[in-house]
Design a protein around this motif. Structure first.
Motif, mmCIF file in Angstrom:
data_model
loop_
_atom_site.group_PDB
_atom_site.id
_atom_site.type_symbol
_atom_site.label_atom_id
_atom_site.label_comp_id
_atom_site.label_asym_id
_atom_site.label_seq_id
_atom_site.Cartn_x
_atom_site.Cartn_y
_atom_site.Cartn_z
ATOM 1 N N ASP A 50 37.553 38.259 37.351
ATOM 2 C CA ASP A 50 38.114 37.222 36.488
ATOM 3 C C ASP A 50 38.752 36.109 37.307
ATOM 4 N N THR A 51 39.326 36.465 38.448
ATOM 5 C CA THR A 51 40.049 35.488 39.269
ATOM 6 C C THR A 51 39.392 35.236 40.625
ATOM 7 N N THR A 108 39.941 44.936 33.259
ATOM 8 C CA THR A 108 39.432 43.829 34.066
ATOM 9 C C THR A 108 38.186 44.263 34.844
ATOM 10 N N SER A 151 30.726 36.270 29.500
ATOM 11 C CA SER A 151 31.317 36.220 30.835
ATOM 12 C C SER A 151 30.639 35.105 31.623
#
Length: 228
Positions: free
Chosen positions: A75-76, A97, A218
């Motif tokens: 995600d990051t 996550t 996503s």
């Protein structure tokens, strides 16, 4: 004369016994064990509301003295790393996550390193279903320079997966601007490649949005490449 011949023979013997044995063997890549590829990891120990501690495991690799575990939050895109001489290591990572993890093998006797495969998994959270993993862009590699084919095309290729195994489609965005805003096509869950028309001496940017059957999405993030 006999002493001279004997001396030469001893010298030859010493050279043959103490000759160059070649460089030390390079370490080999480790085989990943747990968390399983494209899985939901439910065995973590809760640290707090947002983190749980997960123990990563792999098999010992040849010619290796130490390992570096790398775990990337998809995600990051922020990595966490830890080094160890054993075949397991624990890290506290975000719940609910998606992550990618891999292991690098090292040896003090060699300046070469070896990388394992990269596996994806979801660290369990409160949700019962998960968005698909962000597509892993494969070709062209980011930052590469490529040749177009006789049809003035380059084939974009990626890999996609989902814990729930319910990927519905991939939407591909591609342009000479960053971020890529031009929608160039949708493929089915089984089709993970798409040809695009390109021009020489141009830098292009592309990304893939994955959608599952529940409408979850996503984002792969942006890759770039240059055409000769």
């Amino acid at each position: 004369m006999i002493r001279k011949i004997l001396g030469l023979a001893i010298l030859a013997l010493l050279v043959s016994c103490g000759g160059d044995d070649g460089p030390p063997p390079a370490p080999e890549g480790a085989e990943l064990v747990f968390p399983d590829e494209n899985s939901e990891c439910t065995t973590g120990t809760s640290v707090n509301e947002t983190l749980s501690q997960v123990t990563f495991q792999w098999k010992a690799s040849k010619n290796t003295e130490s390992y570096t575990l790398s775990v990337v939050n998809l995600d990051t895109n922020v990595p966490q790393t830890i080094s160890t001489s054993t075949t397991s290591a624990s890290l506290s990572i975000a719940k609910g996550t998606p992550f990618a993890w891999s292991v690098t093998s090292r040896s003090s006797r060699s300046d070469q390193v070896a990388s394992s495969e990269t596996w994806l998994f979801y660290n369990a959270g409160s949700q019962t279903t998960y968005p698909p993993f962000p597509a892993q862009l494969v070709n062209p590699p980011s930052g590469s320079t490529v040749l177009k084919n006789i049809a003035n095309e380059v084939v974009l290729e990626w890999e996609g997966a989902d814990v729930d195994n319910d990927v519905a489609s991939f939407d591909v965005f591609f342009s000479a601007s960053n971020p890529p805003e031009s929608f160039v096509g949708t493929t089915s869950a089984r089709t993970m490649k798409l040809p695009v028309v390109v021009e020489s001496a141009t830098v292009y940017y592309w990304k893939v949005i994955t959608t599952d059957q529940e409408g979850n999405t996503s984002d792969s993030g942006v890759f770039e490449f240059k055409v000769y």
